[in-house]
Write a protein that holds these residues in place. Structure first.
Motif, PDB file in Angstrom:
ATOM      1  N   THR A 160       0.849  -1.176   0.000  1.00 13.73           N
ATOM      2  CA  THR A 160       0.000   0.000   0.000  1.00 13.73           C
ATOM      3  C   THR A 160       0.887   1.229   0.000  1.00 13.73           C
ATOM      4  O   THR A 160       2.091   1.147   0.288  1.00 13.73           O
ATOM      5  N   GLY A 161       0.314   2.373  -0.322  1.00 15.18           N
ATOM      6  CA  GLY A 161       1.104   3.589  -0.331  1.00 15.18           C
ATOM      7  C   GLY A 161       0.218   4.798  -0.464  1.00 15.18           C
ATOM      8  O   GLY A 161      -0.961   4.706  -0.834  1.00 15.18           O
ATOM      9  N   ILE A 181      -2.792  -4.825  -3.809  1.00 12.27           N
ATOM     10  CA  ILE A 181      -2.310  -3.503  -3.449  1.00 12.27           C
ATOM     11  C   ILE A 181      -3.484  -2.646  -2.971  1.00 12.27           C
ATOM     12  O   ILE A 181      -4.649  -2.937  -3.260  1.00 12.27           O
ATOM     13  N   ALA A 182      -3.144  -1.573  -2.243  1.00 15.36           N
ATOM     14  CA  ALA A 182      -4.117  -0.547  -1.878  1.00 15.36           C
ATOM     15  C   ALA A 182      -3.473   0.792  -2.186  1.00 15.36           C
ATOM     16  O   ALA A 182      -2.435   1.137  -1.615  1.00 15.36           O
ATOM     17  N   SER A 183      -4.082   1.540  -3.097  1.00 14.01           N
ATOM     18  CA  SER A 183      -3.525   2.790  -3.583  1.00 14.01           C
ATOM     19  C   SER A 183      -4.323   3.957  -3.013  1.00 14.01           C
ATOM     20  O   SER A 183      -5.549   4.023  -3.167  1.00 14.01           O
ATOM     21  N   LEU A 198      -7.336  -2.259  -4.326  1.00 14.92           N
ATOM     22  CA  LEU A 198      -8.213  -1.292  -3.669  1.00 14.92           C
ATOM     23  C   LEU A 198      -7.670   0.087  -4.012  1.00 14.92           C
ATOM     24  O   LEU A 198      -6.482   0.357  -3.794  1.00 14.92           O
ATOM     25  N   VAL A 199      -8.526   0.947  -4.540  1.00  8.30           N
ATOM     26  CA  VAL A 199      -8.105   2.291  -4.914  1.00  8.30           C
ATOM     27  C   VAL A 199      -8.967   3.287  -4.147  1.00  8.30           C
ATOM     28  O   VAL A 199     -10.198   3.268  -4.248  1.00  8.30           O
ATOM     29  N   VAL A 200      -8.315   4.144  -3.338  1.00  9.91           N
ATOM     30  CA  VAL A 200      -9.006   5.158  -2.545  1.00  9.91           C
ATOM     31  C   VAL A 200      -8.517   6.525  -3.006  1.00  9.91           C
ATOM     32  O   VAL A 200      -7.305   6.767  -3.065  1.00  9.91           O
ATOM     33  N   HIS A 201      -9.472   7.417  -3.328  1.00  8.97           N
ATOM     34  CA  HIS A 201      -9.051   8.723  -3.850  1.00  8.97           C
ATOM     35  C   HIS A 201     -10.031   9.799  -3.428  1.00  8.97           C
ATOM     36  O   HIS A 201     -11.249   9.609  -3.460  1.00  8.97           O
ATOM     37  N   ALA A 239      -8.439   1.234   8.334  1.00  8.51           N
ATOM     38  CA  ALA A 239      -9.432   0.165   8.546  1.00  8.51           C
ATOM     39  C   ALA A 239      -9.884  -0.428   7.217  1.00  8.51           C
ATOM     40  O   ALA A 239     -10.031  -1.653   7.084  1.00  8.51           O
ATOM     41  N   VAL A 240     -10.096   0.426   6.214  1.00  7.44           N
ATOM     42  CA  VAL A 240     -10.536  -0.050   4.903  1.00  7.44           C
ATOM     43  C   VAL A 240      -9.437  -0.884   4.247  1.00  7.44           C
ATOM     44  O   VAL A 240      -9.701  -1.955   3.668  1.00  7.44           O
ATOM     45  N   THR A 241      -8.195  -0.406   4.331  1.00  6.48           N
ATOM     46  CA  THR A 241      -7.077  -1.142   3.725  1.00  6.48           C
ATOM     47  C   THR A 241      -6.914  -2.519   4.344  1.00  6.48           C
ATOM     48  O   THR A 241      -6.794  -3.525   3.624  1.00  6.48           O
TER      49      THR A 241
END
Length: 333
Positions: A191-192, A214-216, A250-253, A324-326
């Motif tokens: 993740t990053g 991955i979690a972006s 997982l992509v969070v933006h 928590a989501v990651t």
């Protein structure tokens, strides 16, 4: 006076004198009274029992309680933190590379643990990434989390893979930790945030066999502007040299991200959906991801699901529920 009377009188005077001397030398109590040895009457004899106090009956000893057949209660859980953080370094080529490692405080050697690589944004390092994300608060004792530091507080995204020192560092770091601890090689995640999110995407494209998912956060899709051996997938999506498959993503933006535009996050999710063979449509996710407003791409193969979390009102930042989501996403795989 008869002789025997004079003898008694002389004897009585001496006895009285002796008693007076004893009383004068005897210790005195707080009231100035002479204290006699315990159990001694006024003439050195045992005092008679009081007529008003009945003799004490002897008591039979109480019967012993029967031995319990119940098992002993379980030992209380250990107190203190569930994890231990250490500052460590690894020699890669001619350089010493630093990282923060967070390990379960009590490691079960019979268990295989997930490993999470968490990469900082520009200007940061491993320690600042840990302080910002608090990712190991979410994973607790159930994973190893490592926060590596990029060279010069950034990440080399586009140097061709065989010459990229950051790629070599991350590969060596995973191998080193797997040699020291019971790491599950099938559950290595990355993740990053910001440039660290770009690096997570690059690693998944360049070394898909290394990572399960991955979690972006606030990042962007893979790109290979300097590698002439890179090609494209159907739809024009970049295909890194040697890339044969995708990974779960997982992509969070943030919708209000003014540094890396929201469209970059949307495109990143669509990139992995296309590479993984998912549909372009999205449906509400379930569980923790659903509560966070995330959408999952439809028809993804089970091992390579793709989830997009668009965060209204969030700028270029790590969302309050991001840790928590990651971890919920990684733990579900």
């Amino acid at each position: 006076m008869p002789v025997w009377v004079r003898a008694i009188v002389r004897f009585g005077v001496k006895a009285a004198s002796a008693w007076t001397l004893f009383a004068a030398c005897a210790p005195r109590d707080v009231n100035g009274e002479a204290s006699l040895p315990a159990g001694t009457g006024a003439h050195g004899t045992e005092p008679a029992a009081s007529a008003s106090e009945p003799p004490q009956a002897s008591k039979a000893p109480a019967p012993a309680a029967p031995a319990s057949t119940d098992p002993p209660p379980p030992a209380p859980p250990p107190s203190g933190p569930l994890v231990v953080a250490t500052n460590e370094a690894l020699s890669v080529g001619a350089e010493m590379r630093s990282y923060v490692l967070v390990s379960p405080r009590e490691i079960d050697p019979a268990r295989r643990y997930p490993l999470v690589l968490a990469m900082h944004g520009d200007g940061g390092d491993g320690a600042s990434m840990r302080a910002m994300t608090k990712l190991d608060d979410a994973s607790g004792k159930d994973a190893f989390v490592v926060y590596p530091s990029g060279r010069n507080h950034t990440w080399d995204l586009y140097t061709p893979v065989d010459s990229d020192l950051d790629v070599a560092f991350l590969e060596s770091l995973v191998a080193s930790l797997a040699a020291r601890f019971p790491i599950d090689p099938a559950r290595v995640f990355a993740t990053g945030f910001s440039s660290g999110a770009f690096m997570a995407n690059q690693m998944a494209c360049r070394r898909p066999s290394l990572l399960r998912a991955i979690a972006s956060h606030g990042g962007g899709a893979p790109a290979e502007p300097q590698d002439a051996t890179a090609t494209t997938w159907d739809g024009g999506y970049v295909r890194c040299a040697g890339q044969t498959t995708g990974v779960a993503a997982l992509v969070v933006h943030g919708k209000d991200d003014g540094v890396v535009a929201w469209e970059s996050g949307d495109y990143t999710a669509r990139y992995w959906a296309a590479v993984n063979g998912c549909a372009g449509t999205r449906s509400p996710a379930s569980g923790v991801l659903g509560a966070a407003g995330c959408m999952k791409h439809d028809a993804c193969p089970a091992p390579t699901q793709v989830v997009f979390c668009s965060k209204p009102g969030l700028g270029h930042d790590f969302a309050p529920d991001a840790a928590a989501v990651t971890w919920a996403f990684f733990a579900s795989l």
